[in-house]
Design an enzyme around this catalytic site. Structure first.
Site, PDB file in Angstrom:
ATOM      1  N   ARG A 119     -10.153   0.657   8.362  1.00 32.06           N
ATOM      2  CA  ARG A 119      -9.765  -0.703   8.755  1.00 32.06           C
ATOM      3  C   ARG A 119     -10.890  -1.433   9.476  1.00 32.06           C
ATOM      4  NH1 ARG A 119      -3.820   0.112   8.799  1.00 32.06           N
ATOM      5  NH2 ARG A 119      -2.892  -1.908   9.182  1.00 32.06           N
ATOM      6  N   ARG A 163      10.932  -0.522  12.257  1.00 33.10           N
ATOM      7  CA  ARG A 163       9.541  -0.576  12.721  1.00 33.10           C
ATOM      8  C   ARG A 163       9.371  -1.711  13.714  1.00 33.10           C
ATOM      9  NH1 ARG A 163       4.780   0.184   8.255  1.00 33.10           N
ATOM     10  NH2 ARG A 163       3.687  -1.112   9.773  1.00 33.10           N
ATOM     11  N   ARG A 211      11.729  -6.307   5.595  1.00 29.57           N
ATOM     12  CA  ARG A 211      11.771  -4.880   5.886  1.00 29.57           C
ATOM     13  C   ARG A 211      12.205  -4.642   7.334  1.00 29.57           C
ATOM     14  NH1 ARG A 211       6.414  -1.465   5.398  1.00 29.57           N
ATOM     15  NH2 ARG A 211       5.976  -2.654   7.273  1.00 29.57           N
ATOM     16  N   ARG A 226      -0.864  -9.246  13.242  1.00 31.69           N
ATOM     17  CA  ARG A 226      -1.357  -8.169  12.359  1.00 31.69           C
ATOM     18  C   ARG A 226      -2.211  -8.765  11.242  1.00 31.69           C
ATOM     19  NH1 ARG A 226       4.190  -5.478  10.837  1.00 31.69           N
ATOM     20  NH2 ARG A 226       3.009  -4.277   9.300  1.00 31.69           N
ATOM     21  N   LYS A 236       0.841  -1.218   0.000  1.00 29.91           N
ATOM     22  CA  LYS A 236       0.000   0.000   0.000  1.00 29.91           C
ATOM     23  C   LYS A 236       0.869   1.258   0.000  1.00 29.91           C
ATOM     24  CE  LYS A 236      -2.158  -1.180   3.873  1.00 29.91           C
ATOM     25  NZ  LYS A 236      -1.526  -2.474   4.217  1.00 29.91           N
TER      26      LYS A 236
HETATM   27  P1  AP5 Z   1       4.676  -1.608   1.945  1.00 31.77           P
HETATM   28  O1  AP5 Z   1       4.476  -0.828   0.712  1.00 31.77           O
HETATM   29  O2  AP5 Z   1       5.231  -0.944   3.139  1.00 31.77           O
HETATM   30  O3  AP5 Z   1       3.303  -2.357   2.329  1.00 31.77           O
HETATM   31  P2  AP5 Z   1       2.087  -1.842   3.194  1.00 31.77           P
HETATM   32  O4  AP5 Z   1       0.873  -2.516   2.632  1.00 31.77           O
HETATM   33  O5  AP5 Z   1       2.095  -0.360   3.265  1.00 31.77           O
HETATM   34  O6  AP5 Z   1       2.472  -2.524   4.570  1.00 31.77           O
HETATM   35  P3  AP5 Z   1       2.457  -1.934   6.046  1.00 31.77           P
HETATM   36  O7  AP5 Z   1       3.349  -2.781   6.859  1.00 31.77           O
HETATM   37  O8  AP5 Z   1       2.680  -0.477   6.058  1.00 31.77           O
HETATM   38  O9  AP5 Z   1       0.975  -2.258   6.385  1.00 31.77           O
HETATM   39  P4  AP5 Z   1       0.210  -2.179   7.715  1.00 31.77           P
HETATM   40  O10 AP5 Z   1      -1.178  -2.105   7.238  1.00 31.77           O
HETATM   41  O11 AP5 Z   1       0.519  -3.274   8.648  1.00 31.77           O
HETATM   42  O12 AP5 Z   1       0.804  -0.886   8.429  1.00 31.77           O
HETATM   43  P5  AP5 Z   1       0.179   0.509   8.800  1.00 31.77           P
HETATM   44  O13 AP5 Z   1       1.306   1.444   8.867  1.00 31.77           O
HETATM   45  O14 AP5 Z   1      -0.988   0.830   7.966  1.00 31.77           O
HETATM   46  O15 AP5 Z   1       5.559  -2.874   1.559  1.00 31.77           O
HETATM   47  C1  AP5 Z   1       5.985  -3.790   2.556  1.00 31.77           C
HETATM   48  C2  AP5 Z   1       7.367  -4.346   2.167  1.00 31.77           C
HETATM   49  O16 AP5 Z   1       7.240  -5.099   0.950  1.00 31.77           O
HETATM   50  C3  AP5 Z   1       8.409  -3.251   1.885  1.00 31.77           C
HETATM   51  O17 AP5 Z   1       9.656  -3.690   2.317  1.00 31.77           O
HETATM   52  C4  AP5 Z   1       8.365  -3.110   0.359  1.00 31.77           C
HETATM   53  O18 AP5 Z   1       9.582  -2.664  -0.153  1.00 31.77           O
HETATM   54  C5  AP5 Z   1       8.069  -4.544  -0.072  1.00 31.77           C
HETATM   55  N1  AP5 Z   1       7.317  -4.603  -1.336  1.00 31.77           N
HETATM   56  C6  AP5 Z   1       6.343  -3.745  -1.786  1.00 31.77           C
HETATM   57  N2  AP5 Z   1       5.875  -4.120  -2.981  1.00 31.77           N
HETATM   58  C7  AP5 Z   1       6.544  -5.264  -3.295  1.00 31.77           C
HETATM   59  C8  AP5 Z   1       6.503  -6.159  -4.440  1.00 31.77           C
HETATM   60  N3  AP5 Z   1       5.667  -5.937  -5.452  1.00 31.77           N
HETATM   61  N4  AP5 Z   1       7.304  -7.229  -4.418  1.00 31.77           N
HETATM   62  C9  AP5 Z   1       8.168  -7.461  -3.382  1.00 31.77           C
HETATM   63  N5  AP5 Z   1       8.272  -6.647  -2.292  1.00 31.77           N
HETATM   64  C10 AP5 Z   1       7.454  -5.575  -2.260  1.00 31.77           C
HETATM   65  O19 AP5 Z   1      -0.363   0.231  10.269  1.00 31.77           O
HETATM   66  C11 AP5 Z   1       0.509  -0.063  11.338  1.00 31.77           C
HETATM   67  C12 AP5 Z   1      -0.285  -0.175  12.628  1.00 31.77           C
HETATM   68  O20 AP5 Z   1      -0.862   1.107  12.947  1.00 31.77           O
HETATM   69  C13 AP5 Z   1      -1.477  -1.133  12.613  1.00 31.77           C
HETATM   70  O21 AP5 Z   1      -1.090  -2.457  12.889  1.00 31.77           O
HETATM   71  C14 AP5 Z   1      -2.359  -0.537  13.712  1.00 31.77           C
HETATM   72  O22 AP5 Z   1      -1.882  -0.871  14.966  1.00 31.77           O
HETATM   73  C15 AP5 Z   1      -2.163   0.952  13.507  1.00 31.77           C
HETATM   74  N6  AP5 Z   1      -3.144   1.513  12.567  1.00 31.77           N
HETATM   75  C16 AP5 Z   1      -2.873   2.063  11.340  1.00 31.77           C
HETATM   76  N7  AP5 Z   1      -3.994   2.461  10.736  1.00 31.77           N
HETATM   77  C17 AP5 Z   1      -5.019   2.151  11.587  1.00 31.77           C
HETATM   78  C18 AP5 Z   1      -6.420   2.293  11.501  1.00 31.77           C
HETATM   79  N8  AP5 Z   1      -7.020   2.817  10.407  1.00 31.77           N
HETATM   80  N9  AP5 Z   1      -7.173   1.859  12.542  1.00 31.77           N
HETATM   81  C19 AP5 Z   1      -6.587   1.337  13.628  1.00 31.77           C
HETATM   82  N10 AP5 Z   1      -5.269   1.152  13.772  1.00 31.77           N
HETATM   83  C20 AP5 Z   1      -4.466   1.566  12.755  1.00 31.77           C
HETATM   84 MG    MG Z   2       2.192   1.032   4.848  1.00 36.37          MG
END
Ligand code: AP5
Ligand code: MG
Length: 192
Positions: A89, A134, A128, A146, A14
């Protein structure tokens, strides 16, 4: 306005794809994860509350993230639209987002759902974790939690957007470029 929900499990890509999409379409990136990490780094009360939950792989309470998004949308002067990354979410978050956007005279254009198998997610996130610092990427059990939280609390949103005819599945395995192309095709189809 073009308002995109970029949907998918942890590690689906994402954040990676948002960076490219916002450049191409002139959108504002709203990532609740990024906003929460900035609060954690700044050591605010909200950041401290979020830290304990994020480190366990649990969600932060709905009212906290809804308030954050409401502020960001209201204070944005951008007329092109938003990419919502990692938000909504839960169903209450999706409903609240609809209200905020309706009040602004707009709505969600589409939900693009990056589909990636679980083993690939775990490999990506552990990879990552070695470099990102992180806390929620460091430990395999946290990563698995997660994904479990995503399956239980977030996945039902597919049906929410399907019912509105806004859900589009996107193959999330492949090169970053090829996935970007599929996303652009879907967006151009919606906005045509
Ligand atoms: P990346 O692009 O970072 O993927 P992502 O989908 O953004 O993954 P996140 O880890 O950020 O998702 P998340 O939903 O757990 O975290 P968030 O910050 O939203 O890619 C991941 C890796 O893969 C990278 O190393 C990248 O280089 C690699 N990659 C990308 N594309 C690739 C490809 N095509 N092939 C190979 N490799 C690839 O949330 C974190 C925490 O915050 C949550 O757990 C929760 O506690 C809280 N939180 C956030 N939003 C909310 C909400 N709305 N409500 C409640 N709690 C929330
Ligand atoms: Mg992300």
């Amino acid at each position: 306005m073009l308002n995109i929900v970029l949907f998918g499990p942890p590690g689906a890509g994402k954040g990676t794809q948002s960076t490219r999409l916002l450049e191409k379409y002139g959108l504002v990136h709203l990532s609740t994860g990024d906003i929460l990490r900035a609060e954690m780094n700044a050591g605010t009360a909200l950041g401290l509350q979020a830290k304990a939950l994020i480190e366990k792989g649990e969600l932060v309470p709905d009212e906290v993230v809804i308030g954050m998004i409401d502020n960001k949308i209201s204070s944005s002067a951008n007329k092109n639209g938003f990419i919502f990354d990692g938000f909504p979410r839960t169903t209450p978050q999706a409903k609240a987002l609809d209200v905020v956007l309706t009040n602004k005279g707009t709505g969600i254009s589409c939900m693009l759902s990056l589909e990636v198998p679980e083993e690939e997610l775990i490999t990506r996130l552990l990879g990552r974790g070695a470099v990102s610092g992180r806390a929620d990427d460091q430990d395999q059990n946290t990563i698995i939690n997660r994904i479990k939280v995503y399956n239980e609390q977030t996945l039902p949103l597919k049906d929410y957007y399907k019912a509105q005819g806004k859900y589009v599945a996107i193959e999330g395995v492949g090169t970053v470029d090829s996935i970007f192309e599929s996303l652009c095709e879907a967006i151009d189809g919606v906005s045509a």
